[in-house]
Design an enzyme around this catalytic site. Structure first.
Site, PDB file in Angstrom:
ATOM      1  N   GLU A   1       0.482  -5.693  22.576  1.00 25.32           N
ATOM      2  CA  GLU A   1       0.915  -4.539  23.061  1.00 25.32           C
ATOM      3  C   GLU A   1      -0.171  -3.788  24.305  1.00 25.32           C
ATOM      4  O   GLU A   1      -0.977  -4.039  24.262  1.00 25.32           O
ATOM      5  CB  GLU A   1       0.814  -3.533  21.879  1.00 25.32           C
ATOM      6  CG  GLU A   1       1.787  -2.608  21.791  1.00 25.32           C
ATOM      7  CD  GLU A   1       1.777  -2.009  20.260  1.00 25.32           C
ATOM      8  OE1 GLU A   1       1.938  -2.632  19.347  1.00 25.32           O
ATOM      9  OE2 GLU A   1       1.405  -0.732  20.286  1.00 25.32           O
TER      10      GLU A   1
ATOM     11  N   ARG B   1       1.111  -4.110  12.415  1.00 22.97           N
ATOM     12  CA  ARG B   1       0.360  -4.649  13.642  1.00 22.97           C
ATOM     13  C   ARG B   1       0.978  -5.801  14.303  1.00 22.97           C
ATOM     14  O   ARG B   1       1.337  -6.689  13.484  1.00 22.97           O
ATOM     15  CB  ARG B   1      -1.105  -4.760  13.203  1.00 22.97           C
ATOM     16  CG  ARG B   1      -1.762  -3.437  13.243  1.00 22.97           C
ATOM     17  CD  ARG B   1      -1.944  -2.660  14.564  1.00 22.97           C
ATOM     18  NE  ARG B   1      -2.797  -1.321  14.281  1.00 22.97           N
ATOM     19  CZ  ARG B   1      -2.284  -0.395  13.973  1.00 22.97           C
ATOM     20  NH1 ARG B   1      -1.032  -0.070  13.580  1.00 22.97           N
ATOM     21  NH2 ARG B   1      -3.160   0.591  13.661  1.00 22.97           N
TER      22      ARG B   1
ATOM     23  N   HIS C   1       5.938   1.450  19.351  1.00 25.05           N
ATOM     24  CA  HIS C   1       4.919   1.780  18.734  1.00 25.05           C
ATOM     25  C   HIS C   1       5.272   3.458  18.064  1.00 25.05           C
ATOM     26  O   HIS C   1       4.305   4.139  18.457  1.00 25.05           O
ATOM     27  CB  HIS C   1       3.594   1.628  18.943  1.00 25.05           C
ATOM     28  CG  HIS C   1       2.656   1.232  17.899  1.00 25.05           C
ATOM     29  ND1 HIS C   1       1.457   0.616  17.950  1.00 25.05           N
ATOM     30  CD2 HIS C   1       2.438   1.984  16.574  1.00 25.05           C
ATOM     31  CE1 HIS C   1       0.916   0.784  16.654  1.00 25.05           C
ATOM     32  NE2 HIS C   1       1.464   1.596  16.072  1.00 25.05           N
TER      33      HIS C   1
ATOM     34  N   GLY D   1       0.762  -1.196  -0.017  1.00 30.08           N
ATOM     35  CA  GLY D   1      -0.063   0.024  -0.119  1.00 30.08           C
ATOM     36  C   GLY D   1       0.810   1.329   0.086  1.00 30.08           C
ATOM     37  O   GLY D   1       2.023   1.297  -0.272  1.00 30.08           O
TER      38      GLY D   1
ATOM     39  N   ILE E   1       2.433   2.707   2.394  1.00 32.81           N
ATOM     40  CA  ILE E   1       3.571   2.811   3.259  1.00 32.81           C
ATOM     41  C   ILE E   1       4.363   1.920   2.616  1.00 32.81           C
ATOM     42  O   ILE E   1       5.742   2.069   2.585  1.00 32.81           O
ATOM     43  CB  ILE E   1       3.297   2.357   4.870  1.00 32.81           C
ATOM     44  CG1 ILE E   1       2.084   3.331   5.331  1.00 32.81           C
ATOM     45  CG2 ILE E   1       4.331   2.249   5.637  1.00 32.81           C
ATOM     46  CD1 ILE E   1       1.587   2.921   6.658  1.00 32.81           C
TER      47      ILE E   1
ATOM     48  N   GLY F   1       5.989   4.197  15.040  1.00 33.46           N
ATOM     49  CA  GLY F   1       5.917   4.564  13.566  1.00 33.46           C
ATOM     50  C   GLY F   1       5.530   6.009  13.107  1.00 33.46           C
ATOM     51  O   GLY F   1       6.309   6.690  12.015  1.00 33.46           O
TER      52      GLY F   1
HETATM   53  C1  GLV Z   1      -0.484   3.499  13.933  1.00 31.11           C
HETATM   54  O1  GLV Z   1      -0.057   2.551  14.037  1.00 31.11           O
HETATM   55  C2  GLV Z   1      -1.620   3.749  12.801  1.00 31.11           C
HETATM   56  O2  GLV Z   1      -2.178   2.805  12.524  1.00 31.11           O
HETATM   57  O3  GLV Z   1      -1.737   4.865  12.584  1.00 31.11           O
HETATM   58  C1  GLV Z   2      -0.946   4.685   4.622  1.00 30.53           C
HETATM   59  O1  GLV Z   2      -1.269   5.862   4.627  1.00 30.53           O
HETATM   60  C2  GLV Z   2      -1.449   3.433   3.981  1.00 30.53           C
HETATM   61  O2  GLV Z   2      -2.722   3.439   3.531  1.00 30.53           O
HETATM   62  O3  GLV Z   2      -0.622   2.434   3.809  1.00 30.53           O
END
Ligand code: GLV
Ligand code: GLV
Length: 339
Positions: free
Chosen positions: A281, A252, A299, A168, A170, A301
């Site tokens: 977590e 996750r 966490h 996706g 990211i 990120g």
């Molecule tokens: C963080 O882990 C998010 O989903 O924004």
């Molecule tokens: C982040 O914005 C995603 O949707 O991968």
């Protein structure tokens, strides 16, 4: 807390009420001022379940975090609730199907944290392969007595093969950074095929999950948590990654079978792992923190000032648009708006 009122006593001129389950950057919340009435969890911690159920009683909108479980019980406690704006891109903490059934809109914060999370993923990749955290501990322990040819040798990153599971936004942002490291990219995505031009630009090939694991030196996970991705990485997959392979997880925790991962790290089934997320977590499974071949982060990120502010703004954009009768920018279940 506001005085208790029944739904029937409310009329159309009533101002909408929003509850925010934890303090987020105030500049975003300031934008709610004068438009809705809002209140924020006053404690610097996750709300207890009964506190959450109490807090949502009279609200029209909820700004929730990934640490809040938003399910049928919460919806039952909040008869006026119309929108849940999650302060995260992931929304596995929300029972979206149940929200949809009840006509409650759910929104998330995609896009604004893409690059920041990709940066952090690279921090994890570099930290584990080049033993950055071990080196730091070594220095602080006063153990450095001089340059040594065999001290803390790691593994090269440049020129290697990077496996991306979940391509996706990211995943693609991680891939773009890999170009600078002259890496070959293999990817797998259950839902999406990259356009050929993107594959070409990123030097990326789509293969199946097992082939990604078998052929990559470093595998990084960027899937959402769903029934399909739960424990997607277990001992069998780690064996395919092999004794020179590294696993990176900034998605996750439950995507990885953490008990299997600990065993694999201990037995040398894989070389190392770098984790920003954990199966239970904030807990870690026993033994994880004792291992040297793992880097552990709480966490982080999306944890930059810029991005946490942008996430707040997007969550607030969703609330403000919804209450103004406009289309919210990032709905998760847009079908609710059409009903
Ligand atoms: C963080 O882990 C998010 O989903 O924004
Ligand atoms: C982040 O914005 C995603 O949707 O991968």
């Amino acid at each position: 807390m506001w005085p208790r009122r029944t739904t029937e006593s409310r009329d159309v001129t009533d101002v909408n009420r929003v509850y925010v389950t934890r303090q987020i950057p105030q500049s975003a919340l300031d934008r709610l001022e004068g438009v809705v009435e809002y209140s924020v969890n006053p404690h610097d911690r996750v709300l207890e379940r009964d506190e959450l159920l109490e807090a949502v009683r009279d609200i029209d909108g909820l700004l929730s975090l990934l640490t809040d479980d938003i399910d049928a019980e919460v919806f039952d406690a909040a008869p006026d609730l119309k929108i849940v704006a999650n302060y995260a891109v992931g929304y596995n903490n929300i029972d979206v199907a149940e929200a949809t059934r009840r006509g409650i809109l759910v929104t998330n914060t995609p896009g604004v944290l893409t690059e920041t999370t990709a940066d952090l993923t690279w921090a994890l990749i570099m930290a584990i392969t080049r033993r950055v955290v071990e080196g730091d501990r070594f220095m602080r322990a006063g153990r450095y007595v001089g340059w040594a040819p065999m001290l803390l040798l790691g593994s090269d990153v440049y020129g290697k093969t990077l496996g991306i599971i979940g391509m996706g936004k990211i995943g693609q942002a991680v891939a773009r950074r890999a170009i600078g490291f002259d890496m070959q990219i293999l990817y797998q995505d259950m839902f999406l095929d990259l356009p050929e031009v993107a594959e070409h630009l990123l030097d990326a090939d789509e293969v199946d999950l097992h082939e990604v694991l078998r052929r990559s030196d470093i595998v990084t996970l960027h899937v959402p948590l769903t029934d399909e991705t739960h424990h997607m990485i277990g001992m069998r997959e780690l064996e395919l990654l092999g004794p020179n392979g590294y696993l990176i997880n900034a998605s996750r925790g439950p995507v990885v079978d953490e008990v299997a991962l600990i065993e694999a790290l201990r037995e040398g089934v894989i070389k190392g792992a770098a984790l920003d997320v954990f199966e239970d977590e904030p807990e870690m499974k026993p033994g994880l923190a004792e291992l040297d071949n793992v880097v552990l982060l709480p966490h982080l990120g999306s944890a930059t000032i810029e991005t946490r502010t942008a996430m707040g703004d997007l969550a607030v954009d969703n609330l403000l648009a919804f209450f103004a009768g406009e289309e919210p920018p990032t709905p998760v279940n847009p079908e609710v708006l059409k009903a």
